[in-house]
Design a protein around this motif. Structure first.
Motif, mmCIF file in Angstrom:
data_model
loop_
_atom_site.group_PDB
_atom_site.id
_atom_site.type_symbol
_atom_site.label_atom_id
_atom_site.label_comp_id
_atom_site.label_asym_id
_atom_site.label_seq_id
_atom_site.Cartn_x
_atom_site.Cartn_y
_atom_site.Cartn_z
ATOM 1 N N GLY A 85 -13.282 -33.668 24.695
ATOM 2 C CA GLY A 85 -12.350 -32.716 24.100
ATOM 3 C C GLY A 85 -10.998 -33.346 23.804
ATOM 4 O O GLY A 85 -10.402 -33.102 22.755
ATOM 5 N N ALA A 86 -10.538 -34.171 24.720
ATOM 6 C CA ALA A 86 -9.261 -34.852 24.509
ATOM 7 C C ALA A 86 -9.345 -35.819 23.335
ATOM 8 O O ALA A 86 -8.427 -35.905 22.510
ATOM 9 C CB ALA A 86 -8.851 -35.597 25.778
ATOM 10 N N GLU A 87 -10.461 -36.538 23.225
ATOM 11 C CA GLU A 87 -10.644 -37.495 22.127
ATOM 12 C C GLU A 87 -10.729 -36.771 20.786
ATOM 13 O O GLU A 87 -10.111 -37.187 19.800
ATOM 14 C CB GLU A 87 -11.907 -38.327 22.366
ATOM 15 C CG GLU A 87 -12.063 -39.485 21.439
ATOM 16 C CD GLU A 87 -11.034 -40.573 21.630
ATOM 17 O OE1 GLU A 87 -10.723 -41.267 20.645
ATOM 18 O OE2 GLU A 87 -10.515 -40.736 22.749
ATOM 19 N N LEU A 88 -11.478 -35.658 20.743
ATOM 20 C CA LEU A 88 -11.569 -34.874 19.516
ATOM 21 C C LEU A 88 -10.208 -34.309 19.113
ATOM 22 O O LEU A 88 -9.840 -34.312 17.937
ATOM 23 C CB LEU A 88 -12.580 -33.741 19.675
ATOM 24 C CG LEU A 88 -14.042 -34.145 19.639
ATOM 25 C CD1 LEU A 88 -14.928 -32.948 19.961
ATOM 26 C CD2 LEU A 88 -14.409 -34.700 18.288
ATOM 27 N N SER A 89 -9.478 -33.829 20.083
ATOM 28 C CA SER A 89 -8.141 -33.302 19.810
ATOM 29 C C SER A 89 -7.235 -34.393 19.252
ATOM 30 O O SER A 89 -6.479 -34.164 18.297
ATOM 31 C CB SER A 89 -7.548 -32.723 21.093
ATOM 32 O OG SER A 89 -6.240 -32.300 20.880
ATOM 33 N N ILE A 101 -8.312 -35.172 15.607
ATOM 34 C CA ILE A 101 -7.885 -34.109 14.691
ATOM 35 C C ILE A 101 -6.385 -34.188 14.449
ATOM 36 O O ILE A 101 -5.915 -34.034 13.321
ATOM 37 C CB ILE A 101 -8.300 -32.734 15.241
ATOM 38 C CG1 ILE A 101 -9.820 -32.597 15.164
ATOM 39 C CG2 ILE A 101 -7.624 -31.599 14.484
ATOM 40 C CD1 ILE A 101 -10.376 -31.394 15.878
ATOM 41 N N THR A 102 -5.621 -34.432 15.499
ATOM 42 C CA THR A 102 -4.172 -34.554 15.347
ATOM 43 C C THR A 102 -3.812 -35.697 14.412
ATOM 44 O O THR A 102 -2.964 -35.548 13.529
ATOM 45 C CB THR A 102 -3.514 -34.776 16.720
ATOM 46 O OG1 THR A 102 -3.862 -33.696 17.576
ATOM 47 C CG2 THR A 102 -2.008 -34.856 16.596
ATOM 48 N N ALA A 159 -2.920 -36.332 6.711
ATOM 49 C CA ALA A 159 -3.011 -35.409 5.574
ATOM 50 C C ALA A 159 -1.636 -34.900 5.160
ATOM 51 O O ALA A 159 -1.316 -34.837 3.964
ATOM 52 C CB ALA A 159 -3.929 -34.234 5.917
ATOM 53 N N VAL A 160 -0.804 -34.560 6.126
ATOM 54 C CA VAL A 160 0.543 -34.079 5.806
ATOM 55 C C VAL A 160 1.371 -35.180 5.152
ATOM 56 O O VAL A 160 2.075 -34.945 4.161
ATOM 57 C CB VAL A 160 1.243 -33.542 7.080
ATOM 58 C CG1 VAL A 160 2.719 -33.299 6.845
ATOM 59 C CG2 VAL A 160 0.568 -32.263 7.547
#
Length: 116
Positions: A74-78, A81-82, A88-89
């Motif tokens: 979960g930490a790696e996926l987060s 994504i971040t 992207a921004v």
């Protein structure tokens, strides 16, 4: 042949150095996490000794905080994504001004001529 072998040796040494660096970063993360946990444990021990909290309240707090910890996946996926959102921004900040159209037409006659 000697030049080719030298290139292969240099490339493999770079890969090995990079692997060592990654391992070193992981060790640093684990060590810093353990240090934080030890500091938190010492702080909670001082609070119990000073009488601010009971031992049962501290135990309940520790159980809640351990249940709320993120898994490694979960930490790696987060984290991934971040990173993607940040990229992207930044891309949008760079590309959107290139896609906007600003006209230098000031009067009405030039504007109507531009449309036809």
């Amino acid at each position: 042949k000697a030049g080719k072998a030298g290139k292969i040796g240099a490339k493999s040494s770079r890969v090995i150095r990079m692997a060592r660096l990654v391992r070193l970063v992981k060790i640093y993360k684990v060590t810093s996490q353990r240090s934080k946990e030890k500091q938190q444990h010492n702080d909670l021990k001082r609070l119990v000794e000073s009488g601010h909290f009971s031992h049962d309240e501290i135990q309940e707090y520790l159980e809640k905080s351990s249940a709320q910890k993120q898994s490694k996946v979960g930490a790696e996926l987060s984290d991934i994504i971040t990173r993607r959102v940040i990229v992207a921004v930044l891309l949008m900040l760079c590309i959107v001004p290139l896609l906007t159209y600003s006209s230098s037409i000031d009067n009405e006659k030039d504007a109507t001529h531009f449309l036809h």
